[in-house]
Motif scaffolding. Structure first.
Motif, PDB file in Angstrom:
ATOM      1  N   LEU A 292       0.833  -1.198   0.000  1.00  0.00           N
ATOM      2  CA  LEU A 292       0.000   0.000   0.000  1.00  0.00           C
ATOM      3  C   LEU A 292       0.873   1.255   0.000  1.00  0.00           C
ATOM      4  CD1 LEU A 292      -2.755  -0.936   2.619  1.00  0.00           C
ATOM      5  CD2 LEU A 292      -2.773  -1.283   0.144  1.00  0.00           C
ATOM      6  N   TRP A 293       0.292   2.327  -0.498  1.00  0.00           N
ATOM      7  CA  TRP A 293       0.992   3.614  -0.550  1.00  0.00           C
ATOM      8  C   TRP A 293      -0.012   4.691  -0.170  1.00  0.00           C
ATOM      9  CZ3 TRP A 293       4.006   5.584  -5.481  1.00  0.00           C
ATOM     10  CH2 TRP A 293       4.775   6.704  -5.129  1.00  0.00           C
ATOM     11  N   LEU A 294       0.287   5.450   0.879  1.00  0.00           N
ATOM     12  CA  LEU A 294      -0.586   6.519   1.342  1.00  0.00           C
ATOM     13  C   LEU A 294      -0.195   7.800   0.630  1.00  0.00           C
ATOM     14  CD1 LEU A 294      -0.512   5.684   5.172  1.00  0.00           C
ATOM     15  CD2 LEU A 294      -1.979   4.747   3.378  1.00  0.00           C
ATOM     16  N   LYS A 295      -1.007   8.223  -0.323  1.00  0.00           N
ATOM     17  CA  LYS A 295      -0.659   9.373  -1.155  1.00  0.00           C
ATOM     18  C   LYS A 295      -0.944  10.702  -0.450  1.00  0.00           C
ATOM     19  CE  LYS A 295       0.508   8.842  -4.925  1.00  0.00           C
ATOM     20  NZ  LYS A 295       1.843   8.650  -5.517  1.00  0.00           N
ATOM     21  N   ASN A 296      -1.976  10.722   0.387  1.00  0.00           N
ATOM     22  CA  ASN A 296      -2.270  11.918   1.169  1.00  0.00           C
ATOM     23  C   ASN A 296      -1.493  11.825   2.482  1.00  0.00           C
ATOM     24  OD1 ASN A 296      -3.263  14.048   2.643  1.00  0.00           O
ATOM     25  ND2 ASN A 296      -5.412  13.501   2.429  1.00  0.00           N
ATOM     26  N   LYS A 297      -0.524  12.686   2.682  1.00  0.00           N
ATOM     27  CA  LYS A 297       0.380  12.569   3.831  1.00  0.00           C
ATOM     28  C   LYS A 297      -0.013  13.463   5.000  1.00  0.00           C
ATOM     29  CE  LYS A 297       4.148  11.263   0.743  1.00  0.00           C
ATOM     30  NZ  LYS A 297       5.532  11.529   0.286  1.00  0.00           N
ATOM     31  N   GLU A 298      -1.277  13.827   5.029  1.00  0.00           N
ATOM     32  CA  GLU A 298      -1.765  14.705   6.087  1.00  0.00           C
ATOM     33  C   GLU A 298      -2.254  13.893   7.287  1.00  0.00           C
ATOM     34  OE1 GLU A 298      -5.230  18.095   6.881  1.00  0.00           O
ATOM     35  OE2 GLU A 298      -4.899  17.304   4.869  1.00  0.00           O
ATOM     36  N   SER A 299      -1.453  13.847   8.344  1.00  0.00           N
ATOM     37  CA  SER A 299      -1.829  13.196   9.611  1.00  0.00           C
ATOM     38  C   SER A 299      -2.146  11.725   9.436  1.00  0.00           C
ATOM     39  CB  SER A 299      -3.029  13.909  10.247  1.00  0.00           C
ATOM     40  OG  SER A 299      -2.764  15.268  10.454  1.00  0.00           O
ATOM     41  N   VAL A 300      -1.438  11.042   8.548  1.00  0.00           N
ATOM     42  CA  VAL A 300      -1.717   9.632   8.297  1.00  0.00           C
ATOM     43  C   VAL A 300      -0.408   8.856   8.206  1.00  0.00           C
ATOM     44  CG1 VAL A 300      -1.722   9.832   5.788  1.00  0.00           C
ATOM     45  CG2 VAL A 300      -3.124   8.083   6.884  1.00  0.00           C
ATOM     46  N   SER A 301      -0.450   7.565   8.572  1.00  0.00           N
ATOM     47  CA  SER A 301       0.756   6.736   8.538  1.00  0.00           C
ATOM     48  C   SER A 301       0.361   5.267   8.635  1.00  0.00           C
ATOM     49  CB  SER A 301       1.685   7.096   9.707  1.00  0.00           C
ATOM     50  OG  SER A 301       2.773   6.193   9.797  1.00  0.00           O
ATOM     51  N   LEU A 302       1.241   4.397   8.137  1.00  0.00           N
ATOM     52  CA  LEU A 302       1.122   2.983   8.471  1.00  0.00           C
ATOM     53  C   LEU A 302       1.457   2.826   9.951  1.00  0.00           C
ATOM     54  CD1 LEU A 302       2.891   1.284   5.417  1.00  0.00           C
ATOM     55  CD2 LEU A 302       0.433   1.552   5.798  1.00  0.00           C
ATOM     56  N   TYR A 303       0.945   1.782  10.549  1.00  0.00           N
ATOM     57  CA  TYR A 303       1.111   1.583  11.992  1.00  0.00           C
ATOM     58  C   TYR A 303       2.418   0.860  12.301  1.00  0.00           C
ATOM     59  CZ  TYR A 303       0.292  -0.485  16.619  1.00  0.00           C
ATOM     60  OH  TYR A 303       0.411  -0.895  17.929  1.00  0.00           O
ATOM     61  N   ARG A 304       3.128   1.365  13.291  1.00  0.00           N
ATOM     62  CA  ARG A 304       4.332   0.712  13.795  1.00  0.00           C
ATOM     63  C   ARG A 304       4.084   0.339  15.259  1.00  0.00           C
ATOM     64  NH1 ARG A 304       9.951   1.393  12.668  1.00  0.00           N
ATOM     65  NH2 ARG A 304       9.544   3.289  11.485  1.00  0.00           N
ATOM     66  N   ASP A 305       4.163  -0.957  15.564  1.00  0.00           N
ATOM     67  CA  ASP A 305       3.944  -1.427  16.933  1.00  0.00           C
ATOM     68  C   ASP A 305       5.240  -1.268  17.724  1.00  0.00           C
ATOM     69  OD1 ASP A 305       3.291  -2.609  19.293  1.00  0.00           O
ATOM     70  OD2 ASP A 305       2.439  -4.425  18.425  1.00  0.00           O
ATOM     71  N   GLN A 306       5.338  -0.184  18.472  1.00  0.00           N
ATOM     72  CA  GLN A 306       6.559   0.117  19.210  1.00  0.00           C
ATOM     73  C   GLN A 306       6.632  -0.604  20.545  1.00  0.00           C
ATOM     74  OE1 GLN A 306       7.717   4.363  18.932  1.00  0.00           O
ATOM     75  NE2 GLN A 306       5.876   4.648  17.698  1.00  0.00           N
ATOM     76  N   THR A 307       5.589  -1.373  20.868  1.00  0.00           N
ATOM     77  CA  THR A 307       5.616  -2.141  22.115  1.00  0.00           C
ATOM     78  C   THR A 307       6.356  -3.462  21.938  1.00  0.00           C
ATOM     79  OG1 THR A 307       3.510  -3.296  21.669  1.00  0.00           O
ATOM     80  CG2 THR A 307       3.391  -1.147  22.749  1.00  0.00           C
ATOM     81  N   GLN A 308       6.584  -3.861  20.687  1.00  0.00           N
ATOM     82  CA  GLN A 308       7.283  -5.111  20.408  1.00  0.00           C
ATOM     83  C   GLN A 308       8.785  -4.873  20.295  1.00  0.00           C
ATOM     84  OE1 GLN A 308       5.620  -8.080  20.281  1.00  0.00           O
ATOM     85  NE2 GLN A 308       3.776  -6.912  20.791  1.00  0.00           N
ATOM     86  N   LEU A 309       9.556  -5.901  20.607  1.00  0.00           N
ATOM     87  CA  LEU A 309      11.013  -5.784  20.558  1.00  0.00           C
ATOM     88  C   LEU A 309      11.496  -5.511  19.131  1.00  0.00           C
ATOM     89  CD1 LEU A 309      12.077  -8.704  22.946  1.00  0.00           C
ATOM     90  CD2 LEU A 309      12.074  -6.251  23.422  1.00  0.00           C
ATOM     91  N   LYS A 310      10.811  -6.078  18.147  1.00  0.00           N
ATOM     92  CA  LYS A 310      11.229  -5.904  16.764  1.00  0.00           C
ATOM     93  C   LYS A 310      10.652  -4.639  16.130  1.00  0.00           C
ATOM     94  CE  LYS A 310      11.891 -10.817  15.765  1.00  0.00           C
ATOM     95  NZ  LYS A 310      11.491 -11.956  14.892  1.00  0.00           N
ATOM     96  N   ASN A 311       9.828  -3.908  16.895  1.00  0.00           N
ATOM     97  CA  ASN A 311       9.279  -2.651  16.371  1.00  0.00           C
ATOM     98  C   ASN A 311       8.570  -2.880  15.041  1.00  0.00           C
ATOM     99  OD1 ASN A 311       8.783  -0.017  16.906  1.00  0.00           O
ATOM    100  ND2 ASN A 311      10.820   0.732  16.436  1.00  0.00           N
ATOM    101  N   GLN A 312       7.618  -3.798  15.020  1.00  0.00           N
ATOM    102  CA  GLN A 312       6.997  -4.270  13.794  1.00  0.00           C
ATOM    103  C   GLN A 312       6.174  -3.195  13.081  1.00  0.00           C
ATOM    104  OE1 GLN A 312       4.972  -7.623  15.607  1.00  0.00           O
ATOM    105  NE2 GLN A 312       6.288  -9.034  14.521  1.00  0.00           N
ATOM    106  N   ILE A 313       6.268  -3.201  11.750  1.00  0.00           N
ATOM    107  CA  ILE A 313       5.480  -2.301  10.923  1.00  0.00           C
ATOM    108  C   ILE A 313       4.348  -3.100  10.272  1.00  0.00           C
ATOM    109  CG2 ILE A 313       5.485  -0.834   8.864  1.00  0.00           C
ATOM    110  CD1 ILE A 313       8.391  -0.162   9.515  1.00  0.00           C
ATOM    111  N   TYR A 314       3.143  -2.568  10.379  1.00  0.00           N
ATOM    112  CA  TYR A 314       1.974  -3.202   9.786  1.00  0.00           C
ATOM    113  C   TYR A 314       1.665  -2.514   8.464  1.00  0.00           C
ATOM    114  CZ  TYR A 314       0.804  -5.636  14.169  1.00  0.00           C
ATOM    115  OH  TYR A 314       0.816  -6.446  15.283  1.00  0.00           O
ATOM    116  N   GLY A 315       1.942  -3.195   7.363  1.00  0.00           N
ATOM    117  CA  GLY A 315       1.628  -2.631   6.061  1.00  0.00           C
ATOM    118  C   GLY A 315       0.149  -2.677   5.740  1.00  0.00           C
ATOM    119  N   ASN A 316      -0.664  -3.231   6.650  1.00  0.00           N
ATOM    120  CA  ASN A 316      -2.099  -3.376   6.446  1.00  0.00           C
ATOM    121  C   ASN A 316      -2.925  -2.597   7.474  1.00  0.00           C
ATOM    122  OD1 ASN A 316      -0.969  -5.135   8.349  1.00  0.00           O
ATOM    123  ND2 ASN A 316      -2.665  -6.557   8.223  1.00  0.00           N
ATOM    124  N   VAL A 317      -2.272  -1.742   8.274  1.00  0.00           N
ATOM    125  CA  VAL A 317      -2.986  -0.947   9.287  1.00  0.00           C
ATOM    126  C   VAL A 317      -2.621   0.518   9.095  1.00  0.00           C
ATOM    127  CG1 VAL A 317      -3.327  -0.508  11.743  1.00  0.00           C
ATOM    128  CG2 VAL A 317      -3.019  -2.856  10.932  1.00  0.00           C
TER     129      VAL A 317
END
Length: 245
Positions: free
Chosen positions: A154-179
């Motif tokens: 996925l690609w978020l074209k409108n960059k106003e206050s939006v982002s893919l989710y990064r779970d910073q509570t995990q040791l690997k700092n996982q990025i969710y390309g679907n959230v």
């Protein structure tokens, strides 16, 4: 089911279900419908990569014709003034075999006190039916826990206050390309992520930080050799730098 047409349907999700399906940090957010009016705008800016080859072939994830249906759904929810999690499922007919083949997309809609979270479970999944399908066939949904994925991209074209989710509570700092996170400052990555990270796609600040770590380690080693810092200070700073890397 709350509302539907021949090609799109909306459901209410029970709290006990979504709390088990969503990542822990997201399941703890307080619900609110205050920002749901921005949902069509967010969805209109999401594009997906149609091909798996190297060339760039992007298209809108949600067809423009469905955005008006989603807008009507949001208006209906706001009138009810209920804080719930919802599920949206829509299909796109295959041009060559419209009666037996579809592309199916499903996603959860979570309005929070500070924004919106969109969690995609299916993204243009190819489905073939043995015979001509009915509404009850394509709208069947099998819920499963939301896990980090990066394909389809996925690609978020409108960059106003939006982002893919990064779970910073995990040791690997996982990025969710679907959230997708909208306006939720407490869970918004800094810097924001508009596309699953690749060398050319990461925000420049992040790239510079990663590139600078090896240089900093070399400088640190020279300082230790020249006895400008103690071994203890060296080990402590080295550990900090490696965490950035």
């Amino acid at each position: 089911m709350i509302d539907s047409t021949a090609s799109i349907a909306f459901f209410e999700v029970e709290e006990e279900d979504w709390r088990q399906l969503f990542p822990t940090q997201l399941s703890q957010l307080k619900l609110s419908s205050a920002h749901l009016r921005d949902l069509p705008k967010i969805l209109s800016s999401i594009q997906y990569k149609r091909g798996v080859l190297a060339y760039e072939d992007w298209d809108h994830l949600v067809p423009e014709s469905y955005l008006s249906e989603i807008e009507r759904f949001v208006q209906k929810i706001n009138e009810q003034d209920q804080n719930k999690v919802y599920l949206c499922i829509f299909k796109i007919d295959d041009l060559l075999s419209p009666n037996v083949k579809i592309l199916k997309t499903s996603f959860y809609i979570m309005g929070t006190e500070n924004g919106i979270v969109i969690l995609l479970q299916e993204i243009n999944t190819n489905i073939t039916f043995p015979t001509q399908y009915a509404f009850e066939d394509w709208v069947i949904f099998q819920p499963r826990p939301i896990k980090p994925i990066y394909k389809p991209e996925l690609w978020l074209k409108n960059k106003e206050s939006v982002s893919l989710y990064r779970d910073q509570t995990q040791l690997k700092n996982q990025i969710y390309g679907n959230v997708i996170v909208y306006k939720n400052s407490e869970i918004m990555p800094n810097p924001p992520i508009y596309r699953y990270p690749k060398e050319d796609d990461v925000t420049p600040i992040l790239k510079e930080n990663w590139k600078s770590v090896p240089d900093k380690l070399k400088t640190l080693e020279e300082m230790r050799k020249n006895k400008l810092i103690t071994d203890e200070e060296y080990q402590k700073k080295k550990s900090e730098l490696l965490k950035e890397f």
